[in-house]
Design an enzyme around this catalytic site. Structure first.
Site, short mmCIF file in Angstrom:
data_model
loop_
_atom_site.label_atom_id
_atom_site.label_comp_id
_atom_site.label_asym_id
_atom_site.label_seq_id
_atom_site.Cartn_x
_atom_site.Cartn_y
_atom_site.Cartn_z
N THR A 1 -7.39 -3.51 1.16
CA THR A 1 -8.28 -3.08 0.08
C THR A 1 -9.35 -2.17 0.66
OG1 THR A 1 -7.83 -5.10 -1.16
CG2 THR A 1 -9.80 -3.88 -1.78
N GLY B 1 -7.59 -3.12 -10.41
CA GLY B 1 -7.53 -2.59 -9.06
C GLY B 1 -7.72 -3.68 -8.03
N GLU B 2 -8.31 -3.34 -6.88
CA GLU B 2 -8.56 -4.26 -5.75
C GLU B 2 -7.28 -4.66 -5.03
OE1 GLU B 2 -10.67 -7.78 -6.99
OE2 GLU B 2 -12.33 -6.66 -7.85
N GLY B 3 -6.11 -4.39 -5.66
CA GLY B 3 -4.84 -4.88 -5.14
C GLY B 3 -4.32 -6.07 -5.93
#
Lengths: 352, 352
Positions: B63, B316-318
């Site tokens: 990230t 997001g963030e993974g």
């Protein structure tokens, strides 16, 4: 009577717990709604369980097997002896459901609801056999009304025994050569949609096989005339023992505030039977995935279910349910384990 | 030059391994193709890794965080100080990506690629800071070409260090207030689609904010004129440091035959940059999910990617990558752990 007690005992979902979960989602360190269906799922699980912070730890997949008289009529690409062979495969751990259940940390309960084979006793096989397969739905009802009730009540017993051991969520699974045929018949009977819109290729019949399958189901519905306002009647006339058992699992779980992860086409037919018997079961159902099997979409819509996954599965056994259970567990962890804006010292969205 | 060595080193996927995986899928105890996209995924993972039975055990989510000059221009619902605050949240384990990475058994690597804040040293924070945020793309290029190269090469270094520790799959993740704006600019520059079709609400801007965002991106493209056949130029003119870093992660992973699980909108922008730099990277990419962010579909189509999940994520963030990684692991286990028809003594489909 067990069945009536169980359906009468299905509670309303808990609106307060849902509200608390919704409020917490809004306070967690992420834009509101940005985890989409995981957020929604966590709120539903709060409503189902009555807990503002639902926990999913004990995960159980109940895979029920049965044989079908109609399988003699060439509705499947596989011979009927595959039903007991696959049950043995489940017991030795080599089937897809074994792999996926291990992957998500769920235990499997394999139940003989009506396989046309006498298994040797096995510590992991539950025998609730109603009969050695159903009668062909081309020659009259699949089973008697008493047998339909027996199948549903057996399903209730199975899930209640698992709840006693510890169960936070249950996934449904099926095995039965030929069982897309009774499932499609149930779907046509309950939704009122034409058979040709519902019937698909099952495990892989060809064009001629598909046309034969449509004709067989139309004839079966014509011969048996299932009563769409009577779930047990539909089950008895065109159903299957594993389908009845799964309807019982669903009703029994709901009566104990346990979420049900419904697998694909056959499990959704069981869910339709459960809803026809007791419409109040509906909020307890979560659809794991959209099956590749034609007609599944019609069934989901009738049941008011929006599936979580759409990855072209059409195997059954509970395989889609296993993957769905992992998403449900993730949704609960988000709710319980994430920091709030306040806890993490993160600035929230600027209000205008 | 590192970047050229890496892109030159990206091998062709292994057709033999893919063929072996496909043959094994056909021999496993299930109707052929009945596990849909899981089967397809297992075959792709065989091609990527060069192993007929790919194994996914060491799972890593990288990230990357960066700030954006354009965030001063009101393109986000959140103030820029949230970027470093969220990095600290990642480090203390309270963010969504922490929860989902734990859920799927992945480790997280948090990288400061260009946050406008000086963090105290932390054992779990990798600092590869190119600068304290990009320049506003309304005043000229986001960064110099040298900085773009530096960002991509830093991403390669990060993923290579993780590969050295053990990595079977890498998921991409991002954090950067305002970063849907450069991502949309990249998408518009590379796909040639109009900005208004690509731009969405990001973390939650209102109608006026959305119109402003479209106008800002159109102006930025007009001012900077990124060259669509030059990936590094697009990155330098309208990109971001975390986006460049992720493009490097993607290229570096592919050079080592490691599958990349691409997260949502921002990660896909990074994938577009990677493809523009080295089109041979494409077979190594797996799209985790279809983001709620408008325009993601256009980017996926341009990249030739079909996402696994469609559950309305836009964080997001993974987070989506974490869930996708779990599906990839499941796909590999199906291939390795299921019994074949022969092993299980199950009758195969009757041939006509």
């Amino acid at each position: 009577m067990t069945l009536k007690c169980v359906t009468d005992g299905i509670p309303e979902p808990d609106a307060h717990a849902a509200e608390a979960a919704r409020a917490r989602q809004a306070a967690l360190t992420k834009p509101q709604g940005s985890l989409g269906r995981l957020e929604e799922l966590s709120i539903r699980l709060a409503a189902i369980t009555g807990r503002p912070l639902p926990v999913i730890k004990d995960k159980v997949i109940i895979t029920m097997a049965g044989d079908h008289g109609v399988a003699q009529d060439g509705v499947s690409a596989y011979p009927p002896e595959v039903t007991p062979q696959m049950v043995l495969n489940f017991l030795s751990g080599g089937a897809a459901i074994n792999v996926l259940a291990r992957h998500v940390g769920a235990r499997i309960v394999v139940v003989d609801m009506g396989v046309d084979y006498d298994f040797d006793p096995h510590p992991h096989l539950l025998v609730k056999k109603v009969a050695h397969g159903t009668n062909s739905i081309l020659c009259g009802p699949a089973m008697t009304r008493e047998q339909a009730e027996q199948a549903v009540e057996a399903g209730i017993e199975v899930v209640e025994a698992e709840i006693a051991k510890g169960l936070d969520i249950v996934g449904t699974g099926d095995m039965g050569i030929g069982n897309t045929t009774p499932s499609a018949a149930i779907a046509a009977a309950l939704t009122g949609e034409p058979v040709s819109k519902i019937v698909g290729r099952g495990t892989g019949v060809d064009d001629a096989g598909l046309a034969r399958k449509v004709e067989i189901i139309e004839r079966a519905l014509d011969i048996n005339k299932p009563d769409p306002i009577d779930g047990l009647d539909v089950l008895a006339r065109v159903g299957g023992f594993e389908i009845g058992g799964l309807a019982g699992v669903i009703l029994g779980a709901a009566a104990h505030r346990k979420p049900v992860m419904v697998d694909g086409f056959i499990s959704t037919a069981a869910a339709l039977i459960a809803i026809a018997i007791a419409p109040q079961v509906r909020p307890y159902l979560i659809a794991a995935h959209r099956s590749q099997e034609q007609g599944h979409g019609i069934m989901l819509e009738w049941a008011g279910l929006e599936p979580l996954l759409d990855i072209d599965l059409r195997l059954g056994e509970g395989t889609g349910a296993a993957l769905g259970i992992s998403l449900a567990e993730a949704a609960c962890k988000i709710l319980s384990e994430m920091a709030t804006f306040e806890e993490a010292g993160v600035s929230d969205k600027e209000e205008e």
